[in-house]
Design an enzyme around this catalytic site. Structure first.
Site, short mmCIF file in Angstrom:
data_model
loop_
_atom_site.label_atom_id
_atom_site.label_comp_id
_atom_site.label_asym_id
_atom_site.label_seq_id
_atom_site.Cartn_x
_atom_site.Cartn_y
_atom_site.Cartn_z
N TYR A 1 -3.20 -1.07 10.48
CA TYR A 1 -2.89 -1.18 8.83
C TYR A 1 -1.76 -0.82 8.32
O TYR A 1 -0.85 -1.50 7.58
CB TYR A 1 -4.15 -0.51 8.37
CG TYR A 1 -4.25 -0.65 6.72
CD1 TYR A 1 -4.70 -1.87 6.07
CD2 TYR A 1 -3.87 -0.08 5.83
CE1 TYR A 1 -4.87 -2.37 4.99
CE2 TYR A 1 -3.78 0.03 4.44
CZ TYR A 1 -4.24 -1.18 4.07
OH TYR A 1 -4.44 -1.28 2.64
N SER B 1 0.71 -1.07 0.03
CA SER B 1 0.27 0.07 0.11
C SER B 1 0.89 1.14 0.01
O SER B 1 1.92 1.27 0.57
CB SER B 1 -0.90 -0.07 1.28
OG SER B 1 -1.49 1.31 1.53
#
Length: 679
Positions: free
Chosen positions: A569, A556
């Site tokens: 996350y 990400s």
């Protein structure tokens, strides 16, 4: 436009015959019908023949798979036939006999259909018929089985001369309904489509009955001590353990996709005392050995041997196989023979376990295995009433390295970039993973669709084309056992794994003070720990295969970018990002490349966003959830929304063959987020 009535009837007959494997094998045999149509030039009648073209399959034949030829011109070729030494030239002459655009390319068997004086002709490869054709005293057995209604034709390579031979046999035997072609198959004829089909089935079923009534009980001899089949669970475990090594054996010259079967037919054959002798004789019918090679590689150890012993012996046997195949080529090659195409086996037989078959794709590998099952059935039938006696090795070579066969191979379309590669994608039941699976399959890969949602994974695998293209496995990536089972499933379905995409993920958006230890552990277990476990198992398989490989992490932009309310996350994505670098450094010596993709928020089609993450992020930014994609787009340099397909494009770019010298790279797919630029 509806097909000509004769063509329509021919297609229906072909479908009925091709639907039953007792009649012929996949893509084996051909059928024809003769009739009249209007010549568009003269307006008069013209005699035509519709015949299955080169490379088609009877069971799935379409009008486009038929070659259409003028009979007057085809029959006139007998006047210019230069003799058996130059009969290959006649194949090119078929093109001058085509009617209009002619449809499919005429096959080598076109002369058989055109020269035989019958309105309808079937040429088939039934196991029962080939059993008689490959028996040492096949001519005598054919007479015993059929009397004078079916005539023996000695072995001759398919071609114009065989067509002349069969035509002469029919003319000399008006009572005959067909013939058995030595070492090859059967041909039947009739004045109507119904009569021809009836005659074909009569020959096949009569041969079956003859073998059943006259054959001995144990044609393959008694069971070899210690060679009985392992139990189903043990067979699967052993097959999965051996599969990557066997795939390496089959792929030394060029990468291959594998197929495994442990059918009773195969296991019984490998348990028998006579299987080493019979396997060494090889297959006989040209359709068989063109797909299975002249003979298989057979492990000469009982299933009680350890996996390590089996692997060591398989590697020794492979070296011997390659030497023997090269010697076979040298014995028979002529100055103008095509170059040797490869010396690896297409069929590997493991007693007590089953058969591994290989090809350029899953369907080819599966069909090769089906053809070897046909060969086992042929051997059983021949040995039950006589002795199995396939055609001479020199004749096999003439067909395997036939200039016409080489030309057919050269006409094959260029393979897709990921052809022969097996991909396993985690989290592939929806969202980004589904898009990646779609793209990899579209580029030629076989795909193992791995997901916690079994129903979603199954739906994606079916969408991608079913078992010849994709299989579904249920995987919780926090479970070592389930990951191991997923790779075993990949090994049994396709032979191994070459490309792994760590995509499975979850996200919980909370501030630091609201993030619980469970929130932290869950996200790290799925993405950081899960990616580690998947990569570890992938590396084990890839190293065994010796074919290199690709591991791709869907990380990400958050692995680099620091944003609010996202501690767990983003931290686990940073963990994944560093795994890429660590594994790239460690696995490079094995030819395994490890790279990553850093997407920005993918809203549309995303399982994570649909599961609550979208609402959480929208609340963080103080916007409506349905405008989240637009919000993300506007904060980028390019002002474009990132979709699952864009991430899939990056995965393909990394694995499709152009970036062969790239490893340890992270590719941003974020439409430009300056704060996430790699430094």
């Amino acid at each position: 436009m509806a097909p000509h009535p004769q063509a329509a009837a021919l297609l229906a007959r072909s479908h009925r015959l091709g639907a039953d494997p007792r009649n012929t094998n996949y893509a084996g045999g051909n059928t024809s019908a003769k009739g009249t149509d209007t010549d568009p030039v003269t307006g008069g009648d013209v005699e035509l023949m519709w015949v299955k073209g080169s490379g088609g399959d009877l069971g799935t034949l379409t009008e486009g798979g038929l070659a259409v030829l003028r009979l007057d011109r085809l029959r006139a070729l007998t006047d210019v036939y230069p003799g058996v030494e130059r009969e290959d030239e006649m194949v090119a002459a078929f093109d001058y006999c085509l009617h209009g655009k002619g449809g499919a390319a005429p096959s080598i068997d076109t002369a058989m259909h055109g020269l035989v004086d019958a309105a309808h002709v079937d040429h088939l490869h039934p196991d029962s018929g080939i059993a008689l054709a490959c028996a040492a005293d096949g001519e005598k057995l054919t007479a015993e089985c059929f009397g004078d209604t079916v005539v023996w034709v000695p072995w001759r390579r398919p071609g114009f001369q065989l067509g002349l031979d069969i035509a002469a046999v029919k003319e000399a035997n008006p009572q005959a309904i067909g013939c058995v072609l030595g070492g090859h198959g059967i041909t039947a004829w009739g004045d109507t489509a119904e009569e021809c089909e009836r005659n074909s089935l009569h020959i096949i079923r009569t041969a079956e009955k003859f073998l059943a009534e006259h054959g001995k009980a144990e044609p393959f001899g008694p069971v070899l001590e210690g060679y009985a089949a392992l139990g189903a669970v043990e067979r699967r475990e052993r097959a999965a353990a051996l599969a990557p090594v066997i795939r390496a054996i089959a792929s030394q010259d060029r990468p291959q996709v594998g197929h495994f079967t442990d059918s009773e037919v195969v296991l019984d054959f490998l348990a028998s005392a006579e299987h080493p002798r019979l396997a060494a004789l090889g297959t006989s019918c040209p359709d068989h050995f063109l797909r299975t090679k002249v003979r298989p590689l057979v492990l000469d150890l009982p299933p009680t041997a350890s996996v390590e012993e089996a692997i060591t012996r398989l590697k020794e046997l492979h070296a011997e196989y390659r030497e023997e195949y090269a010697a076979y080529y040298e014995r028979h090659a002529l100055p103008d023979s095509p170059a040797m195409r490869g010396a690896d086996p297409a069929i590997v037989l493991v007693p007590g376990v089953g058969m591994f078959s290989f090809g350029k794709d899953k369907q080819t590998a599966r069909v090769a295995g089906e053809f070897y099952v046909n060969a086992i059935n042929v051997m059983r039938g021949a040995e039950s009433v006589s002795t199995y006696a396939p055609i001479e090795e020199s004749e096999k070579f003439r067909i395997e390295y036939w200039a016409l066969e080489e030309a057919k191979l050269q006409r094959m379309p260029k393979p897709k970039p990921l052809a022969t590669r097996v991909a396993l994608v985690t989290g592939a039941g929806s969202g980004i993973g589904k898009a990646i699976a779609r793209r990899l399959a579209a580029e030629g890969a076989c795909v193992v669709v791995a997901d916690l949602n079994a129903q979603g994974a199954a739906a994606v695998a079916e969408e991608l084309g079913g078992p010849d293209k994709a299989v579904a496995v249920t995987v919780d990536v926090t479970s070592e056992e389930q990951i191991t089972e997923a790779f075993k499933a990949a090994a049994l379905a396709f032979g191994g794994v070459d490309l792994v995409v760590n995509n499975a993920g979850i996200s919980i958006s909370k501030s630091l003070l609201e993030t619980s230890a469970r929130d932290w552990d869950l996200q790290h277990d799925i993405m950081a720990r899960g990616s580690f476990l998947v990569s570890r198992e992938a590396a084990r398989v890839m190293i065994q295969q010796g074919l290199g490989g690709d591991i791709v992490y869907i990380a990400s932009k958050n692995a680099v970018f620091a944003g609010p309310n996202n501690i767990a996350y983003s931290a686990t994505k940073a963990d994944q990002a560093h795994q890429v670098r660590l594994l790239a450094a460690e696995l490079g010596e094995h030819g395994i490349r490890v790279n990553g993709v850093n997407p920005d928020g993918v809203v549309r089609g995303s399982g994570i966003f649909a599961g609550g993450w979208g609402a959480q992020r929208a609340a963080t930014y103080g916007i409506e959830e349905e405008k989240l994609g637009e919000f993300y787009a506007q904060r980028t340099i390019l002002k474009r929304e990132v979709l699952p397909e864009h991430v899939a494009n990056a995965v393909f770019a990394l694995t499709g063959g152009e970036l062969t010298h790239t490893t340890g790279l992270h590719v941003p797919v974020d439409a430009g987020v300056a704060a996430a630029f790699l430094r």
